[in-house]
Design an enzyme around this catalytic site. Structure first.
Site, PDB file in Angstrom:
ATOM      1  N   LYS A  74       6.237  -6.546   4.488  1.00 44.26           N
ATOM      2  CA  LYS A  74       5.902  -6.482   3.106  1.00 44.26           C
ATOM      3  C   LYS A  74       5.940  -5.158   2.506  1.00 44.26           C
ATOM      4  O   LYS A  74       5.233  -4.461   3.149  1.00 44.26           O
ATOM      5  CB  LYS A  74       4.780  -7.516   2.794  1.00 44.26           C
ATOM      6  N   ASN A 134       6.502   2.088   1.878  1.00 44.83           N
ATOM      7  CA  ASN A 134       6.680   2.960   3.101  1.00 44.83           C
ATOM      8  C   ASN A 134       5.453   3.147   4.038  1.00 44.83           C
ATOM      9  O   ASN A 134       5.371   4.059   4.828  1.00 44.83           O
ATOM     10  CB  ASN A 134       7.327   4.261   2.878  1.00 44.83           C
ATOM     11  N   ARG A 135       4.472   2.388   3.999  1.00 44.16           N
ATOM     12  CA  ARG A 135       3.187   2.159   4.715  1.00 44.16           C
ATOM     13  C   ARG A 135       2.269   3.532   4.544  1.00 44.16           C
ATOM     14  O   ARG A 135       1.486   3.690   5.321  1.00 44.16           O
ATOM     15  CB  ARG A 135       3.592   2.102   6.416  1.00 44.16           C
ATOM     16  N   LEU A 136       2.786   4.293   3.432  1.00 40.70           N
ATOM     17  CA  LEU A 136       1.873   5.390   3.011  1.00 40.70           C
ATOM     18  C   LEU A 136       0.853   4.990   1.987  1.00 40.70           C
ATOM     19  O   LEU A 136       0.751   5.358   0.870  1.00 40.70           O
ATOM     20  CB  LEU A 136       2.843   6.624   2.574  1.00 40.70           C
TER      21      LEU A 136
END
Length: 217
Positions: A9, A194-196
């Site tokens: 997600k 972007n998982r940042l």
């Protein structure tokens, strides 16, 4: 083997930046808590005050379970339990515990390291008196965490107590009460693309001020 590698997600609802946060983490927790509540709860039907409590058990293993937060202020976070339960014994043996909230609807998580202590008898009494009679009797009936012979055992004990206390005040048992968790570190996590993700940590200093750091995701 179930392959869950495609469960993904993208988190895009908000951001957490140093120039928009308060110096006191309790103020940020208050803001996030009520934003989640106003949004409709962690899953639009759940309890926004549901939190995971992690302890180190008497067997040396960590254990987590979900309980309900009942109060928070500048002193810390309060929940109630049976002091003779597995959880209660673990906390009394090692008061260093961790609380965590995951508010899926807001793509947010809060992790709190703190030191737990029993609340005063007056605080425990006041909360116990506010509970429905069924919950009061449940606290007395259940030898929490102990092995019991059957569900009927609990149901029969409850019926006996309902008869015993019919029309009478139900006293708080001494083995049931609150824990106040005084925080020493709070981490606020905001999901980002972007998982940042944004991770902001507040760490209590010797001068009782909070040091604020950004952590790499």
């Amino acid at each position: 083997m179930e392959d869950l590698s495609n469960y993904r997600k993208s988190y895009e609802k908000s951001q957490l930046l140093e120039n928009t946060i308060p110096e006191d983490p309790i103020n940020l927790f208050h803001k996030w808590f009520y934003e989640t509540q106003d949004f409709g709860g962690p899953d639009a039907s759940g309890e926004v005050n549901a939190m995971t409590v992690a302890t180190i058990g008497l067997d040396g293993f960590p254990k987590s379970r979900v309980v309900l937060l009942k109060k928070f202020n500048e002193e810390g976070f309060i929940f109630y339990t049976n002091y003779t339960s597995e959880k209660g014994k673990a906390i009394l043996n090692n008061p260093n515990i961790c609380l965590s909230f995951f508010w899926h609807s807001m793509e947010r998580q809060v992790i709190i390291k703190g030191i737990a202590e029993k609340t005063s008898g007056t605080i425990s009494d006041n909360y116990f008196e506010s509970r429905p009679d069924g919950s009061k009797l449940g606290a007395i009936v259940s030898p929490q965490s102990e092995v019991i012979p059957s569900r009927d055992y609990l149901d029969n004990k409850l019926k006996e107590l309902e008869s015993t206390y019919e029309g009478r005040e139900i006293p708080r048992p001494e083995y049931w009460g609150g824990f106040l968790v005084r925080p020493i570190e709070l981490e606020f996590w905001q999901g980002r693309p972007n998982r940042l993700h944004d991770r902001i940590r507040y760490k209590l200093q010797d001068d009782f001020n909070w040091k604020i750091d950004r952590l790499s995701p």
